[in-house]
Design a protein around this motif. Structure first.
Motif, PDB file in Angstrom:
ATOM      1  N   TRP A  10       8.192  -6.479  -4.030  1.00  0.00           N
ATOM      2  CA  TRP A  10       7.440  -7.622  -3.749  1.00  0.00           C
ATOM      3  C   TRP A  10       7.369  -7.764  -2.144  1.00  0.00           C
ATOM      4  O   TRP A  10       6.341  -8.681  -1.460  1.00  0.00           O
ATOM      5  CB  TRP A  10       7.779  -8.613  -4.511  1.00  0.00           C
ATOM      6  CG  TRP A  10       7.843  -9.628  -4.108  1.00  0.00           C
ATOM      7  CD1 TRP A  10       6.336 -10.672  -4.275  1.00  0.00           C
ATOM      8  CD2 TRP A  10       8.348 -10.771  -3.880  1.00  0.00           C
ATOM      9  NE1 TRP A  10       6.662 -11.815  -3.523  1.00  0.00           N
ATOM     10  CE2 TRP A  10       7.882 -11.883  -3.682  1.00  0.00           C
ATOM     11  CE3 TRP A  10      10.253 -11.061  -3.599  1.00  0.00           C
ATOM     12  CZ2 TRP A  10       8.743 -12.949  -3.380  1.00  0.00           C
ATOM     13  CZ3 TRP A  10      10.692 -12.087  -2.900  1.00  0.00           C
ATOM     14  CH2 TRP A  10       9.494 -12.642  -3.556  1.00  0.00           C
ATOM     15  N   THR A  32       4.648  -6.061   0.460  1.00  0.00           N
ATOM     16  CA  THR A  32       3.571  -7.117  -0.321  1.00  0.00           C
ATOM     17  C   THR A  32       3.997  -7.998   0.932  1.00  0.00           C
ATOM     18  O   THR A  32       2.339  -8.882   1.626  1.00  0.00           O
ATOM     19  CB  THR A  32       3.549  -6.506  -1.434  1.00  0.00           C
ATOM     20  OG1 THR A  32       3.037  -5.744  -1.847  1.00  0.00           O
ATOM     21  CG2 THR A  32       1.702  -7.419  -1.388  1.00  0.00           C
ATOM     22  N   THR A  66       3.134 -14.330  -2.775  1.00  0.00           N
ATOM     23  CA  THR A  66       2.444 -13.721  -1.843  1.00  0.00           C
ATOM     24  C   THR A  66       1.620 -14.044  -0.762  1.00  0.00           C
ATOM     25  O   THR A  66       1.602 -14.137   0.229  1.00  0.00           O
ATOM     26  CB  THR A  66       2.494 -12.209  -2.305  1.00  0.00           C
ATOM     27  OG1 THR A  66       3.581 -11.633  -2.664  1.00  0.00           O
ATOM     28  CG2 THR A  66       1.875 -10.922  -1.142  1.00  0.00           C
ATOM     29  N   TYR A 108       8.868  -1.097   1.622  1.00  0.00           N
ATOM     30  CA  TYR A 108       8.409   0.317   0.839  1.00  0.00           C
ATOM     31  C   TYR A 108       8.805   1.589   1.112  1.00  0.00           C
ATOM     32  O   TYR A 108       9.306   2.525  -0.288  1.00  0.00           O
ATOM     33  CB  TYR A 108       7.173   0.342   1.388  1.00  0.00           C
ATOM     34  CG  TYR A 108       5.722  -0.709   0.988  1.00  0.00           C
ATOM     35  CD1 TYR A 108       5.839  -1.322  -0.271  1.00  0.00           C
ATOM     36  CD2 TYR A 108       5.118  -0.805   1.887  1.00  0.00           C
ATOM     37  CE1 TYR A 108       4.996  -2.144  -0.483  1.00  0.00           C
ATOM     38  CE2 TYR A 108       4.345  -1.961   1.682  1.00  0.00           C
ATOM     39  CZ  TYR A 108       3.915  -2.806   0.477  1.00  0.00           C
ATOM     40  OH  TYR A 108       3.420  -3.160   0.221  1.00  0.00           O
TER      41      TYR A 108
END
Length: 611
Positions: free
Chosen positions: A92, A95, A173, A528
């Protein structure tokens, strides 16, 4: 958590006022001046500051207060396993930090900053409200259960409960994608940078912005996190949601006094045009290097433009073909008949700047992977240590980020006022050391932080296992985690700020929006990568009777080995960075061969400045 690192970007930008500008510098200044001339309708300036700064202060209080404790919330309220919760946070966060790149494009090309901020703020409020509902309504989360009790078998979330949770995170986001690239730049839009009064206003705005941001962060990481951990999650999440509503209200109250800068188009279009034009003309022959720009499209910049004209370079020569003039490609006034067939040398060199920076940018990902651990496993460590501060008060695990934040706050003025002048007398460089050296120092310190983190975790685990506490709590004060957090704060002061200044100075004025967004992409890549490492370690340990290094019970696992892996990757990454720095050629350099690193670096250093 990682969001704290992202938010600190706002602080860094205090030193580089136009880093987050989302427009071509010339068009930006022109639009602001035009807006200033309409003072009777949209005065802007300090008349709009109560709404701008108030909106941003409440927004930071809301987002930081909501997100600082997310790891604890997922484990305690949704009963997620440590690895699963860590991956949720990392994916999360990644992103969320890539989203500003999209937000900057939409703002520049279509919506403008005001509308982008308006849509994004509403999305953030809806996201916060959704997460607050998960804490308030029992059916939106698993049944109450204490996962920290020995032998507890707590039910995990259902698919529908996870769906609601992911919906809330997704809306956040979207909100971050619009707010982060626009909020600071929208405040700058309210002043006329062509006047002395406007420039003073911009300087004061950044000072107030930093002050309110710091205050908001301190309150969020202490008061709000304490309410969430020790009083009520419903109240602790409801307060930030209410603050976000106040932020939106203030933002719209100022609509009659704002200066609005219309979208002028995105730099991404220019990048795409160069690539397309170069591909179309890939079979054409370039003029000889000695002939310089003969036969290439090289129009003069508009008079009064504050964009620096870039010279033609021979690096990545294939891109130069995009500027080859073919019969029929120019209008009588000298402009291209089709911008997808013919591009200027300035556009080509801007793209080359981006290509040169990408390898250096990639080296920052592993460095920030080390920093991202403070939002996940550092919190898990704190939960297994003595957090008492006096007989009745316990430090919330999510509040430990204050240590690295305070370190950052203290290190920056020490570096700027003491270390830089000392180094300047030795190196004769205006900045004391070069930007690449500053980035490299941050990398080394981040490696050291992971080594220290591993050693402290080994000590914590051995202490807990020898103490035999029923809850597995080690009889060590949580302040044993301070050294690794202090080192992470120092690493961020060197590497994080060094990266942003490097991007700001190396990108042309036309590409400052990319410079701002690229830092967020570094943090996204780190999130990531961290999730990938966690998954690989989890899937490949815990076999043949050996413990899973990332077991939910830290006293059984080998978290220190995980930290050492990141330290090892950091060491390899530092070697890669040294190679990149050695061969990096700075903006404006037309040298045909690679020079010695010290000589090349001097090409990028600014003129001497006064203390």
């Amino acid at each position: 958590m990682m969001m704290r690192s992202v938010s600190r970007f706002v602080y860094y930008m205090r030193c580089f006022p136009f880093v987050s500008s989302s427009k071509d510098a010339e068009m930006e200044g022109k639009s602001v001046v035009e807006g200033a001339k309409k003072a009777e309708r949209k005065p802007g300036g300090w008349k709009s500051m109560p709404y701008v700064i108030g909106n941003e202060t409440f927004e930071k209080l809301a987002t930081l207060g909501l997100l600082a404790n997310i790891m604890v919330y997922l484990q305690d309220q949704f009963h997620m396993k440590q690895v699963f919760a860590t991956n949720v946070v990392n994916i999360w966060s990644g992103t969320t930090n890539f989203a500003p790149l999209i937000g900057a494009f939409l703002s520049d090309a279509y919506f403008g900053r005001f509308r982008t901020l308006a849509y994004a703020s509403i999305a953030s409020f809806l996201g916060m409200a959704t997460l607050t509902l998960t804490a308030w309504h029992p059916q939106l989360r698993p049944p109450n259960c204490d996962p920290n009790k020995p032998g507890a078998h707590c039910l995990g979330p259902t698919k529908s409960q996870l769906g609601v949770l992911y919906l809330g995170l997704g809306l956040l986001t979207i909100g971050a994608g619009g707010i982060r690239p626009c909020n600071l730049a929208f405040g700058v839009d309210q002043f006329d940078p062509t006047t002395e009064k406007g420039r003073r206003g911009i300087d004061s705005f950044f000072n107030w912005y930093y002050f309110t941001f710091t205050a908001a962060m301190m309150i969020a990481l202490t008061v709000v996190v304490y309410i969430q951990s020790s009083v009520s999650w419903s109240l602790g999440l409801g307060i930030p949601t209410l603050l976000m509503l106040c932020s939106i209200t203030l933002f719209f109250m100022g609509t009659k006094v704002y200066i609005y800068v219309s979208p002028e188009g995105s730099v991404f279009s220019s990048i795409a045009r160069v690539l397309v034009a170069a591909y179309k003309k890939r079979r054409l022959k370039l003029p000889h290097a000695d002939e310089q720009v003969q036969g290439l499209y090289d129009p003069s910049l508009l008079k009064g433009s504050n964009i620096s004209k870039l010279p033609l370079t021979q690096q990545f020569r294939c891109l130069n073909k995009a500027a080859i003039i073919v019969d029929g490609e120019l209008n009588p006034d000298g402009s291209p008949t089709n911008h997808w067939n013919l591009c200027s040398i300035q556009q080509i060199e801007e793209l080359k700047c981006l290509i040169r920076i990408v390898p250096v940018w990639a080296s920052g990902i592993i460095c920030f992977t080390a920093m991202s651990q403070q939002s996940t496993f550092t919190v898990s460590q704190a939960r297994k240590m003595d957090r008492h501060l006096g007989p009745h008060f316990q430090i919330p695990p999510g509040s430990l980020g204050v240590i690295s934040m305070l370190t950052l706050t203290f290190v920056i003025p020490i570096y700027d006022r003491i270390l830089v002048p000392m180094a300047r007398r030795i190196t004769k460089l205006p900045g004391g050391i070069t930007l690449l050296q500053r980035i490299g120092i941050g990398m080394v310190i981040s490696i050291l932080s992971m080594v220290v983190a591993g050693l402290i975790e080994e000590k914590r685990r051995n202490s807990a296992n020898s103490h035999h506490d029923s809850k597995g709590i080690a009889p060590l004060t949580v302040m044993w985690l301070a050294p690794q957090l202090i080192l992470l704060g120092i690493a961020e002061a060197f590497n994080g700020i060094g990266q942003i200044e490097f991007y700001y100075k190396e990108f042309p004025q036309h590409m400052k929006s990319i410079a701002g967004s690229l830092f967020f992409c570094t943090i996204a890549g780190a999130s990531y990568l961290s999730s990938f490492i966690v998954t690989v370690v989890h899937d490949n340990t815990g076999k043949d009777g050996q413990p899973d290094w990332l077991d939910d019970n830290l006293n059984v696992g080998k978290l220190d080995y995980y930290y050492f892996i990141i330290a090892g990757m950091g060491a390899l990454n530092f070697a890669y960075f040294v190679v990149c720095a050695r061969f990096y050629r700075y903006k404006g350099s037309t040298l045909g061969e690679v020079e010695d690193l010290n000589i090349v670096i001097e090409l990028s250093t600014p003129k001497p400045v006064s203390n």
